[in-house]
Write an enzyme that holds these catalytic residues in place. Structure first.
Site, PDB file in Angstrom:
ATOM      1  N   HIS A 203       0.680  -1.234  -0.002  1.00 22.62           N
ATOM      2  CA  HIS A 203       0.029  -0.068  -0.061  1.00 22.62           C
ATOM      3  C   HIS A 203       0.799   1.162  -0.043  1.00 22.62           C
ATOM      4  CE1 HIS A 203       0.977  -0.087   4.387  1.00 22.62           C
ATOM      5  NE2 HIS A 203       0.912   1.236   4.292  1.00 22.62           N
TER       6      HIS A 203
HETATM    7  C1  UD1 Z   1      -1.808   5.988   5.349  1.00 22.80           C
HETATM    8  C2  UD1 Z   1      -0.286   6.261   6.016  1.00 22.80           C
HETATM    9  C3  UD1 Z   1       0.551   5.337   5.976  1.00 22.80           C
HETATM   10  C4  UD1 Z   1      -0.008   4.084   6.458  1.00 22.80           C
HETATM   11  C5  UD1 Z   1      -1.425   3.495   6.001  1.00 22.80           C
HETATM   12  C6  UD1 Z   1      -1.857   2.408   6.648  1.00 22.80           C
HETATM   13  C7  UD1 Z   1       0.019   8.807   5.485  1.00 22.80           C
HETATM   14  C8  UD1 Z   1       0.636   9.755   5.028  1.00 22.80           C
HETATM   15  N1  UD1 Z   1       0.071   7.512   5.319  1.00 22.80           N
HETATM   16  O1  UD1 Z   1      -1.652   5.503   4.201  1.00 22.80           O
HETATM   17  O2  UD1 Z   1       1.505   5.541   6.627  1.00 22.80           O
HETATM   18  O3  UD1 Z   1       0.992   2.999   6.414  1.00 22.80           O
HETATM   19  O4  UD1 Z   1      -2.366   4.694   6.091  1.00 22.80           O
HETATM   20  O5  UD1 Z   1      -2.732   1.701   6.082  1.00 22.80           O
HETATM   21  O6  UD1 Z   1      -0.692   9.238   6.693  1.00 22.80           O
HETATM   22  N2  UD1 Z   1      -8.836   5.161   0.985  1.00 22.80           N
HETATM   23  C9  UD1 Z   1     -10.181   4.627   0.841  1.00 22.80           C
HETATM   24  N3  UD1 Z   1     -10.683   4.264   1.927  1.00 22.80           N
HETATM   25  C10 UD1 Z   1     -10.332   4.509   3.263  1.00 22.80           C
HETATM   26  C11 UD1 Z   1      -9.088   4.948   3.436  1.00 22.80           C
HETATM   27  C12 UD1 Z   1      -8.411   5.375   2.094  1.00 22.80           C
HETATM   28  O7  UD1 Z   1     -10.827   4.568  -0.229  1.00 22.80           O
HETATM   29  O8  UD1 Z   1     -10.776   4.377   4.107  1.00 22.80           O
HETATM   30  C13 UD1 Z   1      -8.045   5.626  -0.142  1.00 22.80           C
HETATM   31  C14 UD1 Z   1      -8.357   6.812  -0.721  1.00 22.80           C
HETATM   32  O9  UD1 Z   1      -8.125   6.674  -2.111  1.00 22.80           O
HETATM   33  C15 UD1 Z   1      -7.088   7.591  -0.305  1.00 22.80           C
HETATM   34  C16 UD1 Z   1      -6.131   6.366  -0.575  1.00 22.80           C
HETATM   35  O10 UD1 Z   1      -6.613   5.181  -0.138  1.00 22.80           O
HETATM   36  O11 UD1 Z   1      -6.694   8.607  -1.167  1.00 22.80           O
HETATM   37  C17 UD1 Z   1      -5.015   6.724   0.475  1.00 22.80           C
HETATM   38  O12 UD1 Z   1      -5.332   6.887   1.905  1.00 22.80           O
HETATM   39  P1  UD1 Z   1      -4.516   7.562   2.729  1.00 22.80           P
HETATM   40  O13 UD1 Z   1      -5.022   7.674   4.064  1.00 22.80           O
HETATM   41  O14 UD1 Z   1      -4.136   8.942   2.408  1.00 22.80           O
HETATM   42  O15 UD1 Z   1      -3.310   6.851   2.649  1.00 22.80           O
HETATM   43  P2  UD1 Z   1      -2.791   5.517   3.152  1.00 22.80           P
HETATM   44  O16 UD1 Z   1      -2.092   4.787   1.738  1.00 22.80           O
HETATM   45  O17 UD1 Z   1      -4.051   4.733   3.585  1.00 22.80           O
HETATM   46  N1  UDP Z   2      -4.129  -5.161   8.674  1.00 18.37           N
HETATM   47  C1  UDP Z   2      -5.399  -5.924   8.737  1.00 18.37           C
HETATM   48  N2  UDP Z   2      -6.013  -6.225   7.417  1.00 18.37           N
HETATM   49  C2  UDP Z   2      -5.470  -6.171   6.400  1.00 18.37           C
HETATM   50  C3  UDP Z   2      -4.072  -5.649   6.108  1.00 18.37           C
HETATM   51  C4  UDP Z   2      -3.581  -5.026   7.482  1.00 18.37           C
HETATM   52  O1  UDP Z   2      -5.776  -6.036   9.898  1.00 18.37           O
HETATM   53  O2  UDP Z   2      -6.081  -6.437   5.388  1.00 18.37           O
HETATM   54  C5  UDP Z   2      -3.466  -4.691   9.989  1.00 18.37           C
HETATM   55  C6  UDP Z   2      -2.057  -5.417  10.223  1.00 18.37           C
HETATM   56  O3  UDP Z   2      -2.090  -6.922  10.579  1.00 18.37           O
HETATM   57  C7  UDP Z   2      -1.327  -4.522  10.993  1.00 18.37           C
HETATM   58  C8  UDP Z   2      -2.114  -3.017  10.401  1.00 18.37           C
HETATM   59  O4  UDP Z   2      -3.304  -3.585   9.837  1.00 18.37           O
HETATM   60  O5  UDP Z   2      -1.883  -4.569  12.189  1.00 18.37           O
HETATM   61  C9  UDP Z   2      -1.120  -2.356   9.525  1.00 18.37           C
HETATM   62  O6  UDP Z   2      -1.539  -1.482   8.806  1.00 18.37           O
HETATM   63  P1  UDP Z   2      -0.894  -0.978   7.495  1.00 18.37           P
HETATM   64  O7  UDP Z   2      -0.242  -2.176   6.714  1.00 18.37           O
HETATM   65  O8  UDP Z   2      -2.098  -0.329   6.959  1.00 18.37           O
HETATM   66  O9  UDP Z   2      -0.109   0.140   7.849  1.00 18.37           O
HETATM   67  P2  UDP Z   2       1.341   0.359   8.453  1.00 18.37           P
HETATM   68  O10 UDP Z   2       1.679  -0.657   9.409  1.00 18.37           O
HETATM   69  O11 UDP Z   2       2.418   0.243   7.079  1.00 18.37           O
HETATM   70  O12 UDP Z   2       1.315   1.624   8.886  1.00 18.37           O
END
Ligand code: UD1
Ligand code: UDP
Length: 362
Positions: A203
């Site tokens: 992601h």
């Molecule tokens: C964010 C964090 C990242 C973390 C990740 C956990 C920042 C800069 N990044 O990244 O560090 O590892 O969360 O998962 O804060 N979207 C949906 N539904 C949702 C959420 C997101 O559709 O519920 C889509 C949207 O198109 C959005 C994109 O995902 O633009 C990215 O979401 P965003 O929260 O900006 O960044 P993550 O990649 O989730």
């Molecule tokens: N996770 C989850 N379901 C998923 C993918 C991740 O419950 O489909 C959990 C995972 O076990 C961990 C957390 O989400 O506890 C990690 O989140 P993510 O990978 O989105 O973010 P990061 O740790 O890289 O910030």
């Protein structure tokens, strides 16, 4: 003692899943703020339900957007909450935009910031998370570092005051949940067998651009065509790209699904033979359960696992990802046993709560 805790993204719900409950058990008045950075049911609500996280006292509903827009809107709303609640401490987790907004709003109001997962560094300033970590650490007064490496990283930047090495709260949660999950039921639901599949999560912003993602996608398909089952719960950011590029798995061995719940994820991590991930949290969880990770990145903030030889950095290189996975899956590369306790003994959340509640904090 009154604490405002700030969460907004999936990994923060997991961490708050243990800390919030323990804070409240200890009699600390906690006000929980959900920024709304993640909002889909399976990116947010499911974690509150499974981990019995109290309902947020404030839901800011910020949603997605460019970094400046998203962080700026959070900052405006967080300031209002903090002015209203006047907490003794603002508690933030990890490295997302919600972390930075919470920390910045609090520090400008002279409210001490406590940072869970302080001192992590990838030393890649192109990652949005790296900027969030560095800035948050430098405006925090209480820094909960999970590892020795994190403490050292802070020292290199001149931060030694207020640093507590407590271990990793994700380890605490994982231990608790691992004892409760019905693994068989989860594996049956998805048609998987123990040690007979690779779990995949991708992601990161830098990995969800066309050229880079295609390198990873090709490796997944190559492994699937070799006869290995791959199970890939897809983050919404990644789903968007897959749809845009009109990608379809080239073998029935590659299964894409919606994101799964935390309980299901724990069962999958425990039973996978190998994990391909660019997630910070998943790299560690694999290690907690003895499942090695192949990381399609050039660097990682959880470097101790790579230095020890348990996890492997593959870069975003199809051949390297393929070779590492093939080796780990079929035994050509040894999977290490007798793993050190890099992340403490499962008491990080207790230590954090006792420091915050004043038992152990000068
Ligand atoms: C964010 C964090 C990242 C973390 C990740 C956990 C920042 C800069 N990044 O990244 O560090 O590892 O969360 O998962 O804060 N979207 C949906 N539904 C949702 C959420 C997101 O559709 O519920 C889509 C949207 O198109 C959005 C994109 O995902 O633009 C990215 O979401 P965003 O929260 O900006 O960044 P993550 O990649 O989730
Ligand atoms: N996770 C989850 N379901 C998923 C993918 C991740 O419950 O489909 C959990 C995972 O076990 C961990 C957390 O989400 O506890 C990690 O989140 P993510 O990978 O989105 O973010 P990061 O740790 O890289 O910030």
């Amino acid at each position: 003692m009154k604490v405002v805790s700030v969460v907004g993204a999936r990994p923060q719900f997991v961490k708050a899943g243990i800390v919030s409950r323990k804070l409240r058990d200890k009699g600390v008045k906690e006000i929980l703020v959900h920024t709304g950075q993640h909002y889909d049911f399976n990116m947010s609500n499911v974690f509150f339900r499974e981990l019995r996280i109290p309902n947020p006292d404030y839901y800011l509903g910020i949603g997605s957007g460019m970094h400046g827009e998203q962080t700026g809107k959070m900052l405006i709303e967080m300031e209002k909450v903090l002015v209203e609640e006047k907490p003794d401490i603002a508690l933030v987790y990890g490295d997302t935009n919600s972390t930075l907004a919470g920390a910045l709003a609090a520090s400008k109001l002279h409210i001490p910031v406590a940072h869970v997962e302080a001192g992590l560094r990838s030393y890649n300033r192109k990652m949005p998370e790296e900027i969030n970590r560095v800035l948050t650490d430098h405006i925090s007064e209480i820094l909960f570092a999970p590892t020795d490496v994190a403490v050292e990283n802070l020292k290199k930047e001149g931060i030694t005051k207020g640093v507590y090495k407590v271990g990793d709260v994700m380890f605490d949660v994982a231990l608790e949940v691992a004892g409760k999950v019905n693994e068989k039921k989860v594996l049956n639901k998805y048609g998987l067998k123990p040690e007979k599949f690779i779990l995949v999560t991708i992601h990161r912003a830098e990995n969800t651009v066309e050229e880079t993602f295609l390198q990873i996608w090709k490796a997944l398909n190559k492994l699937a065509k070799l006869g290995i089952k791959l199970f890939f719960p897809v983050h919404p950011r990644t789903k968007k790209l897959i749809e845009k590029l009109e990608l379809v798995p080239e073998s029935k061995n590659l299964t894409l699904t919606e994101p799964v719940s935390y309980f299901e994820m724990v069962a999958l991590e425990k039973n996978a033979k190998v994990i391909i991930t660019d997630s910070g949290g998943v790299q560690k969880e694999g290690f907690f359960f003895g499942t090695p990770c192949v990381i399609p990145r050039e660097e990682t903030e959880w470097i101790e696992l790579v230095d020890f030889g348990f996890n492997h950095l593959a870069g975003v290189n199809t051949e390297k990802i393929f070779e590492l996975c093939e080796g780990l899956f079929f035994g050509g590369i040894e999977i290490q046993k007798n793993l050190p306790k890099f992340y403490g003994d499962g008491s990080a959340s207790d230590k954090i709560v006792s420091i915050i509640s004043g038992d152990d904090f000068e």
